[in-house]
Design an enzyme around this catalytic site. Structure first.
Site, short mmCIF file in Angstrom:
data_model
loop_
_atom_site.label_atom_id
_atom_site.label_comp_id
_atom_site.label_asym_id
_atom_site.label_seq_id
_atom_site.Cartn_x
_atom_site.Cartn_y
_atom_site.Cartn_z
N SER A 214 0.82 -1.20 0.00
CA SER A 214 0.00 0.00 0.00
C SER A 214 0.86 1.26 0.00
CB SER A 214 -0.97 -0.04 1.18
OG SER A 214 -1.93 0.98 1.10
N ASP B 110 -3.35 6.65 -3.10
CA ASP B 110 -2.09 6.11 -2.60
C ASP B 110 -1.59 5.09 -3.63
OD1 ASP B 110 -3.95 4.10 -2.09
OD2 ASP B 110 -3.05 3.52 -0.19
N ASP C 135 -1.44 1.90 -4.13
CA ASP C 135 -2.26 0.79 -4.63
C ASP C 135 -3.71 1.22 -4.85
OD1 ASP C 135 -2.91 0.95 -1.90
OD2 ASP C 135 -3.37 -1.19 -1.78
N ASP D 185 -6.23 2.17 -3.10
CA ASP D 185 -7.40 1.84 -2.29
C ASP D 185 -7.80 2.99 -1.37
OD1 ASP D 185 -5.33 1.59 -0.45
OD2 ASP D 185 -6.02 -0.31 0.38
#
Length: 634
Positions: free
Chosen positions: A207, A370, A372, A374
């Site tokens: 992440s 961000d 990734d 999500d």
């Protein structure tokens, strides 16, 4: 120190170094990655003469990296306490074994600590979890089955390799396996779990962690769990089940040996572009051009060197937003994240390039994902100062809640399988209480959960959920997890509609403050070197609870580790003062930090009083923060 004791100490150190270097040599001999094998040999060779090399080697072999409800996440390096191909092979084998256990048992096994169906008008409609006086519900038996799994990955170093080996191990174990065709956002993987009706999904991502890290996130779905948990990150007891299997594969005669874990050379399905296209089409359809037709909005978007750029812009463009300016330095995936000190849009300075571009092009709004994708951050020019400002996560949660309420409580009005159900809003206990007031005003149930989307996403009949750390779930039927791309689309729809009326997102926040009181929140994070410090601070807060914050007496003290009628037990404490201020303190689940969440509520009688109310809220937050810091220092 006598000569003999000094000799014994030196001998003990020599034995410790010899044991470490022997384990390192064994690990390196079995390491499937030549790069980490060479790195380990170098460390082992220097361990006897370099204290730094010895310390690094000692930490790398200080037990096995622990698998929990957050999966795995650590720095990439050799050894059992780091992220590397050996550790990932063992994790994949553990997940596969757990899936096969569930399939052989022929029953849906979901944690008993899920949230009951909320009743209209109830704010926290929970009930006690199963225990000696309340057994877990009987599980419905079904025939054994062949599990299905889908694997995705981001653009970090080694993510593609970790994903490919996971697919090979799953396939060799007899699991029907799908692999995403490229580095894609985490929400696409979460979408795929439900879309393909898989029993599991694995996303290789860290992440917004630093560049040196990687991680392994696990979802369950299909026949493996109860309906409300399909496509959601794992919780207990699944984490313990997987960890037990990983421990079995990790207990080998020689360190680093994975020879007992078979890898198939082929047999999994690499999905085509139609999977990601299906996600884009489904998310694009969330927009409601009939009710909110305006698309006159100039957007600056940044993907923070992550994998969200193409997917996010595809969704926005197909939804009719064409005036989009991507931050050029951050639009291409780059695992080294060269333009940010920390690739997290929550961090100070992370949006500097986006705000500079927004100022240059005269944008209306900044949308940031961000790495990734999500999570979503939102910024806009503040009418009070003329300066660009990033909204707090709770502010974005309130804006989305207000917008969804104006749409009937859900992003897919009239099209969801349970469209007849009353909409349900939810957020984590550390997020603002404002969403509960927005839900109550609209006549919707509101549920508070433990921190994390593994809990928020399990709320039955959920239509909107969020947590203050920039995570928003606006379409649980598509992605039962946080999704920064779909959240960004709805913020754009809302901002464009407001612009057409001559209003801004700030005007909506003013409206909410006048109707429900000005809710202001902040967070204190205390990073520690020794995790024992966190244990000591939490024990002190329980043994000697503060008597007041900002001069307002504490009326309610709740030790969250004992559980409540609404919430399962978790390590944390909650204080509620006479004037409505709230303080929650809990250890971070992913970092060596103690996190303190603060919220104050200040009434505002009219628009003319809003400026004074904001000044009072800022003063009150600072005072509460000072009292919390003082309490922790004692």
């Amino acid at each position: 120190m006598t000569h003999s004791s000094q000799t014994r100490s030196q001998s003990a150190a020599a034995r410790e170094t010899a044991a470490l270097t022997a384990a390192a040599s064994q690990w390196a001999a079995h390491d499937p990655d030549p790069a980490t094998a060479a790195q380990l040999q170098t460390l082992a060779g220097r361990a006897g003469s370099s204290p730094d090399a010895f310390a690094e080697l000692e930490d790398s072999f200080d037990g096995n990296l622990q698998f929990g409800t957050a999966g795995l996440r650590a720095a990439m390096a050799p050894g059992p306490n780091r992220m590397n191909r050996t550790v990932v092979r063992r994790a994949a084998a553990g997940v596969a074994a757990h899936l096969l256990d569930l399939a052989r048992n022929g029953s849906s096994r979901e944690t008993p600590d899920t949230f009951p169906s909320p009743l209209p008008g109830s704010d926290n409609p929970g009930q006690d979890p199963p225990g000696p006086d309340r057994p877990a519900p009987e599980q419905s038996e079904q025939p054994a089955y062949t599990p299905r799994a889908v694997v995705g990955y981001d653009a970090r170093h080694n993510s593609a390799a970790f994903a490919a080996e996971t697919a090979a191990i799953f396939t060799a174990a007899g699991i029907e396996t799908f692999l995403l065709p490229a580095a894609l956002p985490t929400p696409v993987l979460a979408f795929a779990v439900r879309h393909l009706n898989c029993e599991a999904g694995v996303m290789v991502t860290a992440s917004h962690n630093p560049p040196a890290d990687n991680g392994y996130k696990v979802y369950l779905g299909g026949r493996a769990v109860a309906p409300e948990a399909r496509g959601v990150q794992i919780v207990a007891p699944h984490d313990a089940g997987i960890a037990a299997h990983i421990a079995t594969f990790s207990t080998t005669a020689e360190a680093g040996d994975t020879s007992s874990i078979p890898l198939a050379k082929s047999g999994w399905t690499v999905l085509g572009d139609d999977l990601a296209a299906g996600y884009v089409a489904a998310v694009t359809a969330l927009a409601d051009p009939a009710k909110f037709p305006s698309r006159d909005l100039r957007i600056v978007h940044t993907s923070m060197h992550g994998v969200g750029h193409g997917t996010a812009l595809d969704v926005l463009t197909k939804a009719g937003f064409t005036d989009i300016h991507a931050v050029p330095e951050q639009s291409a995936p780059d695992p080294d994240f060269p333009t940010v000190s920390f690739p997290n849009p929550e961090e100070s300075g992370a949006l500097d390039l986006a705000f500079a571009l927004a100022h240059k092009v005269g944008a209306d709004v900044v949308l940031a994902n961000d790495p990734d994708a999500d999570r979503a951050a939102v910024g806009a020019p503040d009418p009070a100062t003329g300066q660009w400002r990033k909204f707090h996560g709770d502010e974005v949660g309130a804006l989305l809640g207000s917008h969804l309420a104006s749409r009937g409580g859900r992003a897919q009005t009239g099209t969801t399988p349970d469209a007849a159900q009353v909409p349900v809003f939810a957020n984590s206990i550390v997020s603002s209480r404002l969403l509960g007031r927005i839900a109550a005003a609209a006549g919707y149930p509101h549920v508070q959960t433990l921190t994390g989307f593994k809990w928020i996403s399990r709320v039955p009949h959920l239509t909107f959920g969020y947590e203050e750390a920039l995570g928003y779930c606006v379409a649980p039927e598509l992605v039962r997890d946080k999704d920064g791309i779909s959240a960004g689309l709805l913020i754009a729809e809302m901002a464009a509609a407001l612009k057409a009326e001559g209003r801004t997102l700030f005007d909506v926040l003013d409206d909410l403050a006048l109707e429900h009181g000005l809710h202001a929140s902040d967070q204190i994070s205390i990073r520690v070197e020794d995790l024992g410090e966190i244990t000591s601070m939490m024990a002190h807060l329980r043994a000697e609870p503060p008597e007041a914050f900002d001069g307002s007496p504490v009326e309610v003290f709740t030790d969250l580790s004992e559980g409540t009628p609404e919430l399962p037990a978790t390590d944390g404490v909650l204080y509620l003062t006479e004037n409505g201020s709230r303080v929650i303190v809990r250890p971070s689940g992913t970092e060596p930090k103690l996190k303190c969440y603060l919220e104050v509520i200040v009434p505002a009688a009219g628009r003319a009083q809003l400026a004074a109310a904001r000044e009072e809220a800022a003063r009150a937050l600072a005072a509460v923060a000072a009292d919390v810091t003082a309490a922790l220092a004692r």
